[in-house]
Write an enzyme that holds these catalytic residues in place. Sequence first.
Site, PDB file in Angstrom:
ATOM      1  N   ASP A 189       0.862  -1.183   0.000  1.00  0.00           N
ATOM      2  CA  ASP A 189       0.000   0.000   0.000  1.00  0.00           C
ATOM      3  C   ASP A 189       0.897   1.232   0.000  1.00  0.00           C
ATOM      4  O   ASP A 189       2.127   1.100  -0.014  1.00  0.00           O
ATOM      5  CB  ASP A 189      -0.965  -0.019   1.214  1.00  0.00           C
ATOM      6  CG  ASP A 189      -2.318   0.580   0.844  1.00  0.00           C
ATOM      7  OD1 ASP A 189      -2.337   1.749   0.409  1.00  0.00           O
ATOM      8  OD2 ASP A 189      -3.347  -0.112   0.963  1.00  0.00           O
ATOM      9  N   HIS A 261      -2.866   3.364  -4.682  1.00  0.00           N
ATOM     10  CA  HIS A 261      -2.239   2.930  -3.420  1.00  0.00           C
ATOM     11  C   HIS A 261      -0.804   2.456  -3.653  1.00  0.00           C
ATOM     12  O   HIS A 261      -0.388   1.419  -3.131  1.00  0.00           O
ATOM     13  CB  HIS A 261      -3.080   1.825  -2.765  1.00  0.00           C
ATOM     14  CG  HIS A 261      -4.341   2.356  -2.125  1.00  0.00           C
ATOM     15  ND1 HIS A 261      -4.325   3.203  -1.044  1.00  0.00           N
ATOM     16  CD2 HIS A 261      -5.650   2.162  -2.427  1.00  0.00           C
ATOM     17  CE1 HIS A 261      -5.573   3.515  -0.692  1.00  0.00           C
ATOM     18  NE2 HIS A 261      -6.398   2.904  -1.529  1.00  0.00           N
ATOM     19  N   GLU A 325      -9.815   2.739  -5.243  1.00  0.00           N
ATOM     20  CA  GLU A 325      -9.427   4.113  -4.932  1.00  0.00           C
ATOM     21  C   GLU A 325      -8.250   4.606  -5.777  1.00  0.00           C
ATOM     22  O   GLU A 325      -7.235   5.031  -5.233  1.00  0.00           O
ATOM     23  CB  GLU A 325      -9.093   4.221  -3.436  1.00  0.00           C
ATOM     24  CG  GLU A 325     -10.293   3.886  -2.566  1.00  0.00           C
ATOM     25  CD  GLU A 325     -10.003   3.958  -1.076  1.00  0.00           C
ATOM     26  OE1 GLU A 325     -10.863   4.473  -0.345  1.00  0.00           O
ATOM     27  OE2 GLU A 325      -8.947   3.483  -0.630  1.00  0.00           O
TER      28      GLU A 325
HETATM   29  C1  ACM Z   1     -10.762  -0.402   0.621  1.00  0.00           C
HETATM   30  O1  ACM Z   1     -11.211  -0.404   1.781  1.00  0.00           O
HETATM   31  N1  ACM Z   1     -10.154   0.669   0.124  1.00  0.00           N
HETATM   32  C2  ACM Z   1     -10.877  -1.583  -0.223  1.00  0.00           C
END
Ligand code: ACM
Length: 528
Positions: A189, A261, A325
């Site tokens: 991440d 991410h 995201e």
């Molecule tokens: C997430 O909680 N961004 C998958």
Amino acid sequence: MGRIVFSIIFLFLISINPLFSQNLPLVPYPRKVATSDKYFEFNKNTVIVFSKGMEKEASYLKEEFKFRFGIEIKSLEETARVKSNFIHLYTKADSVQSKYRLEVNPQYIDICGSDAAGVFYGVQTLLQLIPFNKETKIQSVEIEDYPGFSWRGMHLDCSRHFFTVNEVKRYIDYLAMYKMNVFHWHLTDDQGWRIEIKKYPLLTKISSYRKETLIGRPSAKDEYDGKPYGGFYTQEQIKDIVRYASDRHITVVPEIEMPGHSMAVLAAYPNFSCKGGKFETATSWGVFEDVLCAGNDSVFKFLEGVMDEVCDLFPGKYIHIGGDECPKDRWHNCSKCQARMKSEGLKDEHELQSYFIQRIEKYINKKGKQIIGWDEILEGGLAPNATVMSWRGEQGGVEAAKQKHFVVMTPGHPCYLDHYQYKDVENEPLAIGGYNPLEDVYAYNPVPKELSQEDAKYIYGAQGNVWTEYIPTFKQVEYMALPRMAALAEVLWTYDPNRDYASFIQRLKIQTQILDKLGVNYCNRFKN
Ligand code: ACM
Ligand code: ZN
């Protein structure tokens, strides 16, 4: 004799519904239970007798006996010579996977699985029946049991905070205890890359570290702790964890996030961004504008190199490719991304994201694996063989199932176990927000009512997610995950439309004595 047979049938009938047999402290509750007032008594002469192929299950049970009671019992491969005082582990073919039958009678204990997983689940049920209070007696029972869903998952974010190999193994132990069978390991991440990739040593040298960490929640006056933070799992450690999980019939699904991410990757490889420049592994939480460039072929070469090693390390069918995201601003303003859209005939950046995921899917499929991704992978068109993890509510999952794609349900409510479990948040450790009490997790139904019976078959199951922005220690992981994981386990295993929260709590109170003995920092407020 006739009376005995009659009373066994009678006991079986009155206790066929879990609601009527609350006397056994089992979580998740089995499908069929019959008890009698006789007992099997174990001692140091009790022997485990196992059929070929059940060595691991036998040695697991042996270790548990040693740990729980300090008794070193023997285990031997199947033989006709043992007449009594034995625990028999064996399989018998059955069309239902992971099924088991457990019989405890005064002479012996019999655990018959439809496969090795079934035997393992029978062992777990037996262990839950054995109290820790130095009692060596086990009540006679006949149990028949099998899982309601095939994906009974728990996730752990090891990027935002890092947990040691031993801690990850403890987490896997808790999954095993509750008959969960998927460990979704969030390994990369913005805040840290946690898996050694031999081809790209900068990932562990640079991406696995951040210079400091935000204190508390983001605010107008962010404060940082000034302490460098990092860690990663070597490939040897990963193999060790995968083996440990496999011995417990748990599949590890690794998650390698893309195209968003990815700040930690960009810190090591800034040229994989759209704009270039200098990046650092993120020190605070949220969603970052800079992502992997979808117009740059070297990004895909890099990801393929990563996937070569990831696919070799994880023997399971699934690789989680993230996909959530990913802001599209950088792509919108990037000449390479725009050129890609033109050459591929893509009408917007959502279709570009779809191109990105489909290109990776092709590569992973060629290696004999399947992708799973967060529900954003629906936007711009779903990759042909993708499985969808529905997290922004259930709508993504419903849509995917209607498109005949497999789905794992993990909606924020009630499956995000990083959310608060009590309303009086001042008495709880700082959490990301939300409110997912134990009762809501227990009431969850992973199959949305709007799905037809046919489409409902695409719901593999559900999963609890433990994101760790606000969970810096493993003690706190335990506090957030337990007992809510146990509630989800009962939803997914027993899947009883008449499930009864009061009965669950009553059983959980007894069952958590095992967690007490193990020193687990579970949230015990449900006892009040
Ligand atoms: C997430 O909680 N961004 C998958
Ligand atoms: Zn770009």
